[in-house]
Design an enzyme around this catalytic site. Sequence first.
Site, PDB file in Angstrom:
ATOM      1  N   ASP A  33       0.867  -1.183   0.000  1.00 46.85           N
ATOM      2  CA  ASP A  33       0.000   0.000   0.000  1.00 46.85           C
ATOM      3  C   ASP A  33       0.903   1.232   0.000  1.00 46.85           C
ATOM      4  O   ASP A  33       2.049   1.164   0.450  1.00 46.85           O
ATOM      5  CB  ASP A  33      -0.914   0.014   1.229  1.00 46.85           C
ATOM      6  CG  ASP A  33      -2.134   0.917   1.053  1.00 46.85           C
ATOM      7  OD1 ASP A  33      -3.262   0.388   0.928  1.00 46.85           O
ATOM      8  OD2 ASP A  33      -1.963   2.161   1.036  1.00 46.85           O
ATOM      9  N   ARG A  88     -17.793  10.369 -12.518  1.00 50.72           N
ATOM     10  CA  ARG A  88     -17.474   8.957 -12.711  1.00 50.72           C
ATOM     11  C   ARG A  88     -16.221   8.816 -13.587  1.00 50.72           C
ATOM     12  O   ARG A  88     -15.376   7.972 -13.354  1.00 50.72           O
ATOM     13  CB  ARG A  88     -18.674   8.304 -13.405  1.00 50.72           C
ATOM     14  CG  ARG A  88     -18.784   6.834 -13.177  1.00 50.72           C
ATOM     15  CD  ARG A  88     -20.107   6.357 -13.719  1.00 50.72           C
ATOM     16  NE  ARG A  88     -21.088   6.210 -12.667  1.00 50.72           N
ATOM     17  CZ  ARG A  88     -21.259   5.091 -11.964  1.00 50.72           C
ATOM     18  NH1 ARG A  88     -20.542   4.035 -12.224  1.00 50.72           N
ATOM     19  NH2 ARG A  88     -22.161   5.013 -11.028  1.00 50.72           N
ATOM     20  N   HIS A 175     -20.687  -5.434 -13.079  1.00 50.97           N
ATOM     21  CA  HIS A 175     -20.819  -5.431 -11.628  1.00 50.97           C
ATOM     22  C   HIS A 175     -21.966  -4.524 -11.179  1.00 50.97           C
ATOM     23  O   HIS A 175     -22.254  -3.526 -11.807  1.00 50.97           O
ATOM     24  CB  HIS A 175     -19.496  -4.952 -11.044  1.00 50.97           C
ATOM     25  CG  HIS A 175     -19.434  -4.985  -9.557  1.00 50.97           C
ATOM     26  ND1 HIS A 175     -20.095  -5.928  -8.802  1.00 50.97           N
ATOM     27  CD2 HIS A 175     -18.784  -4.201  -8.673  1.00 50.97           C
ATOM     28  CE1 HIS A 175     -19.848  -5.714  -7.540  1.00 50.97           C
ATOM     29  NE2 HIS A 175     -19.071  -4.665  -7.423  1.00 50.97           N
TER      30      HIS A 175
HETATM   31  N1  LIG Z   1     -15.233  -5.682  -7.588  1.00 51.47           N
HETATM   32  C1  LIG Z   1     -15.980  -5.661  -6.513  1.00 51.47           C
HETATM   33  O1  LIG Z   1     -16.926  -6.430  -6.387  1.00 51.47           O
HETATM   34  C2  LIG Z   1     -15.658  -4.710  -5.407  1.00 51.47           C
HETATM   35  C3  LIG Z   1     -16.243  -4.843  -4.145  1.00 51.47           C
HETATM   36  C4  LIG Z   1     -15.868  -3.966  -3.123  1.00 51.47           C
HETATM   37  C5  LIG Z   1     -14.943  -2.953  -3.383  1.00 51.47           C
HETATM   38  N2  LIG Z   1     -14.433  -2.827  -4.621  1.00 51.47           N
HETATM   39  C6  LIG Z   1     -13.431  -1.794  -4.946  1.00 51.47           C
HETATM   40  O2  LIG Z   1     -12.200  -2.169  -4.341  1.00 51.47           O
HETATM   41  C7  LIG Z   1     -11.424  -1.002  -4.129  1.00 51.47           C
HETATM   42  C8  LIG Z   1     -10.914  -0.967  -2.678  1.00 51.47           C
HETATM   43  O3  LIG Z   1     -11.990  -0.839  -1.775  1.00 51.47           O
HETATM   44  P1  LIG Z   1     -11.701  -0.645  -0.216  1.00 51.47           P
HETATM   45  O4  LIG Z   1     -13.004  -0.624   0.463  1.00 51.47           O
HETATM   46  O5  LIG Z   1     -10.638  -1.593   0.215  1.00 51.47           O
HETATM   47  O6  LIG Z   1     -11.072   0.831  -0.218  1.00 51.47           O
HETATM   48  P2  LIG Z   1     -10.049   1.421   0.832  1.00 51.47           P
HETATM   49  O7  LIG Z   1     -10.053   2.899   0.594  1.00 51.47           O
HETATM   50  O8  LIG Z   1     -10.310   0.891   2.188  1.00 51.47           O
HETATM   51  O9  LIG Z   1      -8.642   0.822   0.348  1.00 51.47           O
HETATM   52  C9  LIG Z   1      -7.978   1.201  -0.812  1.00 51.47           C
HETATM   53  C10 LIG Z   1      -6.496   1.193  -0.510  1.00 51.47           C
HETATM   54  O10 LIG Z   1      -5.770   1.425  -1.717  1.00 51.47           O
HETATM   55  C11 LIG Z   1      -4.609   2.134  -1.343  1.00 51.47           C
HETATM   56  N3  LIG Z   1      -3.967   2.731  -2.512  1.00 51.47           N
HETATM   57  C12 LIG Z   1      -4.297   3.856  -3.190  1.00 51.47           C
HETATM   58  N4  LIG Z   1      -3.436   4.057  -4.197  1.00 51.47           N
HETATM   59  C13 LIG Z   1      -2.543   3.029  -4.162  1.00 51.47           C
HETATM   60  C14 LIG Z   1      -1.430   2.675  -4.954  1.00 51.47           C
HETATM   61  N5  LIG Z   1      -1.053   3.417  -5.997  1.00 51.47           N
HETATM   62  N6  LIG Z   1      -0.749   1.558  -4.622  1.00 51.47           N
HETATM   63  C15 LIG Z   1      -1.111   0.795  -3.562  1.00 51.47           C
HETATM   64  N7  LIG Z   1      -2.176   1.088  -2.789  1.00 51.47           N
HETATM   65  C16 LIG Z   1      -2.877   2.188  -3.089  1.00 51.47           C
HETATM   66  C17 LIG Z   1      -5.112   3.141  -0.329  1.00 51.47           C
HETATM   67  O11 LIG Z   1      -4.054   3.687   0.428  1.00 51.47           O
HETATM   68  C18 LIG Z   1      -6.073   2.297   0.486  1.00 51.47           C
HETATM   69  O12 LIG Z   1      -5.451   1.700   1.613  1.00 51.47           O
HETATM   70  C19 LIG Z   1     -12.341   0.185  -4.504  1.00 51.47           C
HETATM   71  O13 LIG Z   1     -12.059   0.579  -5.827  1.00 51.47           O
HETATM   72  C20 LIG Z   1     -13.727  -0.418  -4.416  1.00 51.47           C
HETATM   73  O14 LIG Z   1     -14.666   0.271  -5.204  1.00 51.47           O
HETATM   74  C21 LIG Z   1     -14.764  -3.680  -5.633  1.00 51.47           C
END
Ligand SMILES: NC(=O)c1ccc[n+]([C@@H]2O[C@H](COP(=O)([O-])OP(=O)(O)OC[C@H]3O[C@@H](n4cnc5c(N)ncnc54)[C@H](O)[C@@H]3O)[C@@H](O)[C@H]2O)c1
Length: 307
Positions: A33, A88, A175
């Site tokens: 991260d 978006r 999704h």
């Molecule tokens: N596909 C699905 O079904 C699904 C379901 C839930 C969430 N999501 C997506 O998953 C993603 C994460 O969700 P979350 O709830 O964990 O969010 P979150 O904000 O808790 O975690 C995201 C993490 O990414 C880190 N980050 C940002 N830029 C980065 C980089 N360049 N390199 C490494 N780490 C980096 C942030 O510091 C943070 O800790 C979001 O895009 C969310 O929309 C997708």
Amino acid sequence: MRKKVTIVGAGNVGATAAHWIAAKELADIALVDVVEGVPQGKALDLLESMPVERRDVQITGANDYSQTANSDMVVITAGLPRKEGMSRDDLLKVNAKIVSEATEQAVKLSPNCILIVVTNPLDAMCEVARRKSGFPRERVLGMAGVLDSARFSTFIAAELGVSVDNVHAFVLGGHGDQMVPLPRFSTVAGIPITELLDAAAIDRLVKRTASGGGEIVKLLKTGSAFYAPSRSIAEMVDAILKDKHKILPCAAYLQGEFGIRDLFVGVPCKLGSKGLERIIEVKLTPDEQAALAKSAEAVKELVGALA
Ligand SMILES: NC(=O)c1ccc[n+]([C@@H]2O[C@H](COP(=O)([O-])OP(=O)(O)OC[C@H]3O[C@@H](n4cnc5c(N)ncnc54)[C@H](O)[C@@H]3O)[C@@H](O)[C@H]2O)c1
């Protein structure tokens, strides 16, 4: 040698995915991260739970990719949530940059890995990872369908008062609100739900499933769902690392299947040690085909906006 999984993004989804994967002793884990201390702290905390759980798993955390080398799988959950005033398309571009950089760094050190993309907007982010990695479609998959079908299964089981173990829900398409649920292929103890529920009830459950992510966001107020999403990631990791030949709904790069070409869309995929082994095609009714085409059109629009 034990298998190794890199998880990029140690936020709610990434860290909780690490938790499920470690608890199931599926693989060693490297958490990455950008926030200093967070991947290190969460990795150490999780590692310290392993003696209690009686699992032998190595878990490391870092702000760079040095510890990720030779991973069997790389799961990308890094991304930013949509902020006020952000369109978006703005979010699309911000997360595309993050996913692109994460893919580049990760595959440099793990050129044979299988990529699982989780960051939203999911289907477009899968395309970013596919382009950047140059991987064949067998090794780039998106997680969404396992989550959407888990939500659908939850609601079906509750409606009928039966064990979730009896329920197999079937969804296609993009999704969330782009999801195309297929009630006639969704079963309870092998019986299609169309035999057990009336059309109005099915419609109600389908609508709740399609807005399942939003329902959680509304309750949490800050942040979005992560327990079910991260458990769904672990399901795909389990199927691949254990070479289970398991059929799960995943975002896959279609090459003419279901009449769709050169796009990531959620379809039933057979997963094994090589990643995507086969896409299972089923004959759709004209209504289902139209709903899937509409879902694919929305993905196409987002992918078009990436350039
Ligand atoms: N596909 C699905 O079904 C699904 C379901 C839930 C969430 N999501 C997506 O998953 C993603 C994460 O969700 P979350 O709830 O964990 O969010 P979150 O904000 O808790 O975690 C995201 C993490 O990414 C880190 N980050 C940002 N830029 C980065 C980089 N360049 N390199 C490494 N780490 C980096 C942030 O510091 C943070 O800790 C979001 O895009 C969310 O929309 C997708």
